[in-house]
Each structure stands twice: as structure tokens, then as C-alpha cells.
Design a protein around this motif. Structure first.
Motif, short mmCIF file in Angstrom:
data_model
loop_
_atom_site.label_atom_id
_atom_site.label_comp_id
_atom_site.label_asym_id
_atom_site.label_seq_id
_atom_site.Cartn_x
_atom_site.Cartn_y
_atom_site.Cartn_z
N GLU A 128 17.16 1.92 13.44
CA GLU A 128 17.96 0.82 12.88
C GLU A 128 17.11 -0.54 12.57
O GLU A 128 17.06 -1.27 11.68
CB GLU A 128 18.96 0.34 13.79
N GLU A 129 16.06 -0.64 13.73
CA GLU A 129 15.31 -1.87 13.39
C GLU A 129 14.55 -1.58 12.22
O GLU A 129 14.03 -2.73 11.61
CB GLU A 129 14.29 -1.71 14.65
N ALA A 149 16.67 -2.49 9.28
CA ALA A 149 16.70 -4.11 9.25
C ALA A 149 15.76 -4.81 8.82
O ALA A 149 15.75 -5.67 8.13
CB ALA A 149 17.23 -4.59 10.71
#
Length: 267
Positions: free
Chosen positions: A251-252, A255
Motif C-alpha cells: 500500500e505504501e 501510494a
């Protein structure tokens, strides 16, 4: 009468005028019997001497009788060098005498001169530049013996015996296969020793399994089920934690990529 080359009659001389220089050379090889001119320096010089003389006379537009005279004069002067070892000065006198005889006419027989004064001058210049300028070379060629030198080199090559060297690694084989199929009979005690070592290695494993079975005999099925449940719970907890951590890292990453794309789009 004027000089004539006896090796080639006048009626055959006319046939040579229509040939190329390579064809003329082949004909002179047969006429003079020079079959080793490619390996013998003396024969090569003789062949070149007569072919060049004939071709020069042909380019001077001489008649067949005049060409025959030129070839006969070449033969005479060369024989004086080869057979009589005549010095250059005396041989030049012979050349001058024969050439002047071709210039004179005979009133008794009504024979015209074979050459005019310009042709006599051209013939003199040719013989000076071809024969007399290199007279000492022709003397050396026909008076000094030539030794046949055979050049060779002897070499000894040692061939290695394959039995003296170990086989390459890619040609190796397991020791069990070697001692079973390849080794000779004296190697039998060694194979027996290997079999004993293998048996000794297998026996500790069997004893350890027997000890494990003895240690498990004191537990009931319920105890074993409880222990397995706890182990399964710990494993699932660990797997969930690892999965959550990997999900967070992804997810990081996504993002950060979206932020970079937005910044690029805003520009």
C-alpha cells in the motif's frame, strides 16, 4: 645468306605471330625443351630470353626472316657465353660482325639488305640493354654450378599417455558405481569397509527413531491434539502478521507512485 634460327622454320614462324604472349611461351617451352622452367632458374632465364626477344621483334613489325635472324643471333651470343665462356668484348665483336653482314647487300646475287640503318640501331640498342648490360649475370648463370639444397626441419612430438593423467571432473562417477563396476578385485576389501560404514551410519538413525517412539508412548491422544492445536494457532498468527506487513508495504508503494504521478500531472 643471312642467319636463320634452325629450331623453327620460317613457315612455322608466321604462325607464332598470331598468338598471345602466353601461347608463345608455351610454344617456346616445347621448341627449347624447357620443361623445368618453373623450378630451375637457368631454364626460366633461357625461356624469358627467347620469348622477350621474339616479342620485341614482333612489335618492331619485322618479317619472319628478320625475326628468325634475331632469334639466331640471340642463340649464337648465348652459346658463346655458355659453351665458350667468351668475354663480353669478344662476343660484342661477333655481334657487330653478324649485324653488319645483314646490313650489306650482295651485287652478285641481287640480295637486298635484311635491315636498314634505323633497324640496325634499334637492334643494337635492344641487345645492349638485354644481353650485354647483364652479361656478367649470364656468365654466372651458365658457368657456376648450382647446388640443389633441400631444406627441411625435423621435429619430435611427444604424445601424452592418457593413463598417466586423471580423468576430467565431468567424466567422474560416484564412488559406489566405481567400486561396484569399475574397480578390480583387489579393491574388494575397500568396498566391504564402505558397506560397513554405511551400515554404521544407518544404525544410529534407527536407534533415534526407537527412542522417539518410546518417548511418545506416555502421551494420550487428547494431549497430542492439544499440542497440535497450540502449534497451529501460533503458526497462523505468525502468517497473518507476515501477510499484514507485506500488504502494508505494498500500500505504501502504490501510494508513493500515485503521489509522483499526481505531481507530474500537475506540472
Amino acid at each position: 645468306m643471312f642467319l636463320e634460327w634452325t629450331l623453327l622454320p620460317l613457315d612455322h614462324m608466321n604462325a607464332l605471330l598470331d598468338l598471345s604472349v602466353d601461347q608463345v611461351q608455351l610454344r617456346f617451352e616445347d621448341i627449347l625443351g624447357l620443361k623445368k622452367h618453373q623450378t630451375c632458374l637457368r631454364e626460366a632465364a633461357l625461356l624469358d630470353y627467347f620469348v622477350v626477344g621474339f616479342w620485341w621483334a614482333k612489335e618492331m613489325n619485322f618479317t619472319c626472316q628478320q625475326i628468325s635472324f634475331i632469334l639466331a643471333l640471340l642463340q649464337l651470343l648465348l652459346d658463346n657465353v655458355k659453351d665458350k665462356q667468351m668475354p663480353r668484348s669478344e662476343n660484342f665483336k661477333v655481334f657487330d660482325k653478324k649485324l653488319l653482314s645483314a646490313r650489306k647487300s650482295s651485287a652478285d646475287t641481287d640480295v637486298n639488305p635484311l635491315f636498314d640503318s634505323d633497324q640496325i640501331k634499334s637492334i643494337t640498342d635492344y641487345f645492349k640493354s638485354s644481353l650485354f648490360q647483364h652479361y656478367r649475370l649470364y656468365q654466372f648463370l651458365f658457368t657456376q654450378p648450382r647446388d640443389e639444397v633441400l631444406l627441411g626441419m625435423e621435429r619430435n612430438i611427444d604424445v601424452a599417455n592418457s593413463n598417466d593423467f586423471a580423468a576430467p571432473l565431468e567424466e567422474g562417477m560416484p564412488s559406489e558405481v566405481y567400486f561396484r563396476y569399475m574397480a578390480s578385485s583387489p579393491a574388494t576389501p575397500l568396498t566391504q569397509g564402505l558397506d560397513e560404514c554405511v551400515k554404521n551410519e544407518e544404525e544410529p538413525g534407527k536407534s533415534q527413531q526407537a527412542e522417539r517412539r518410546g518417548s511418545l508412548e506416555g502421551f494420550s491422544a487428547e494431549d497430542v491434539r492439544e499440542v497440535l492445536g497450540e502449534m497451529t494457532k501460533e503458526m497462523l498468527t505468525k502468517l497473518q502478521a507476515d501477510f499484514a506487513e507485506k500488504l502494508r508495504l505494498q500500500e505504501e508503494t502504490y501510494a508513493s507512485r500515485l503521489d509522483s504521478l499526481k505531481s507530474v500531472a500537475s506540472k
